[in-house]
Design an enzyme around this catalytic site. Structure first.
Site, PDB file in Angstrom:
ATOM      1  N   ASP A 122     -36.972  38.847  50.775  1.00 22.36           N
ATOM      2  CA  ASP A 122     -35.695  39.243  50.220  1.00 22.36           C
ATOM      3  C   ASP A 122     -36.492  40.578  50.075  1.00 22.36           C
ATOM      4  O   ASP A 122     -35.362  41.886  49.436  1.00 22.36           O
ATOM      5  CB  ASP A 122     -34.718  38.410  50.176  1.00 22.36           C
ATOM      6  CG  ASP A 122     -35.077  37.794  48.913  1.00 22.36           C
ATOM      7  OD1 ASP A 122     -36.419  37.640  48.554  1.00 22.36           O
ATOM      8  OD2 ASP A 122     -34.479  38.534  47.802  1.00 22.36           O
ATOM      9  N   ASP A 154     -40.126  32.897  51.485  1.00 19.21           N
ATOM     10  CA  ASP A 154     -40.009  33.179  50.203  1.00 19.21           C
ATOM     11  C   ASP A 154     -38.865  32.468  49.916  1.00 19.21           C
ATOM     12  O   ASP A 154     -37.654  31.628  50.961  1.00 19.21           O
ATOM     13  CB  ASP A 154     -39.089  34.874  49.994  1.00 19.21           C
ATOM     14  CG  ASP A 154     -39.039  34.894  48.449  1.00 19.21           C
ATOM     15  OD1 ASP A 154     -39.398  34.832  47.271  1.00 19.21           O
ATOM     16  OD2 ASP A 154     -37.718  35.619  47.979  1.00 19.21           O
ATOM     17  N   ASP A 194     -35.875  31.885  46.790  1.00 14.84           N
ATOM     18  CA  ASP A 194     -35.176  32.293  45.908  1.00 14.84           C
ATOM     19  C   ASP A 194     -34.471  33.706  46.488  1.00 14.84           C
ATOM     20  O   ASP A 194     -35.335  35.191  46.182  1.00 14.84           O
ATOM     21  CB  ASP A 194     -34.514  32.899  44.123  1.00 14.84           C
ATOM     22  CG  ASP A 194     -35.206  31.396  43.111  1.00 14.84           C
ATOM     23  OD1 ASP A 194     -34.131  30.916  43.455  1.00 14.84           O
ATOM     24  OD2 ASP A 194     -36.463  31.362  43.213  1.00 14.84           O
TER      25      ASP A 194
END
Length: 221
Positions: free
Chosen positions: A171, A9, A11
């Site tokens: 995240d 991922d 951001d």
């Protein structure tokens, strides 16, 4: 090695980009004479793409208002795109040890899978000199967004790696659910934008506090 490819991922995992999004959000809300919002709120809303982020900003809440005018939302999204184009990468920074970690994992094929639109993704990657680390880049306007498994399966196909030999690093709940739907192992990092979720409750295979902690996971045999 147990894992032959890593899917990352962007951001909240590699890059702390929330301040750029916060500035663009409040410029958009000001244009429309809506109340501005805090950086903490914007951070809690990140993870499902710009369109959803803007709708949350207009609603002032994680849950989009059922009374939100679709025409207003479209106008706000267009305004946000204009502001974000000016802001993207201006205040974004790599999380601690990301550069070192990616360099240490140079021998593992890597894909980047983000819900961010390609035009912004490429600009951000160029500003932070990240592009060269990834053989495949899948963006939010290429196909279905996470938590759909589609971009993860596509990335594995492009890397020519079976899903059983890939791992997703992210995240957020979207990253974990996408990986689980694709039957791909997932490593969650605890420092990013988790939308208030306790990631351990989502049962990732691994949970790490620091980017360097992923290296022994990815290099295990």
């Amino acid at each position: 090695m147990k894992y032959e490819a890593a899917l990352f991922d962007l951001d909240g995992t590699l890059v702390d980009s929330v301040y750029d999004l916060y500035i663009a959000m409040n410029l958009t809300l000001s244009d429309l004479a809506f109340p501005i919002v805090s950086q903490g709120l914007v951070q809690s809303w990140v993870g499902n793409g710009i369109e959803m982020l803007v709708k949350r900003g207009l609603s002032g809440d994680m849950k989009v208002s059922e009374h939100l005018d679709p025409a207003l939302a479209d106008k706000a999204i267009a305004l946000f795109y204009g502001h974000y184009e000016q802001q993207v990468g201006e205040y974004s920074v790599l999380y601690q040890h990301v550069e070192t970690g990616l360099a240490a994992l140079r021998g593992i094929p890597k894909a980047l899978i983000t819900n961010k639109a390609r035009c912004f993704t490429e600009k951000l990657l160029d500003k932070l000199a990240l592009s060269s680390h990834f053989e495949v880049i899948v963006c939010g306007d290429d196909m279905a967004k996470k938590p759909s498994p589609e971009p993860l399966l596509f990335a594995c196909q492009q890397l020519n790696v079976p899903v059983s030999q890939a791992i997703m690093i992210g995240d957020s709940k979207s990253d974990i659910l996408a990986a689980q739907a694709a039957h791909i192992d997932v490593l969650a990092v605890n420092y990013g934008y988790n939308q208030g979720e306790n990631l351990v409750d989502l049962n990732p295979q691994y949970l790490c506090e620091n980017f360097l902690d992923i290296i022994p996971v990815l290099t295990q045999r």
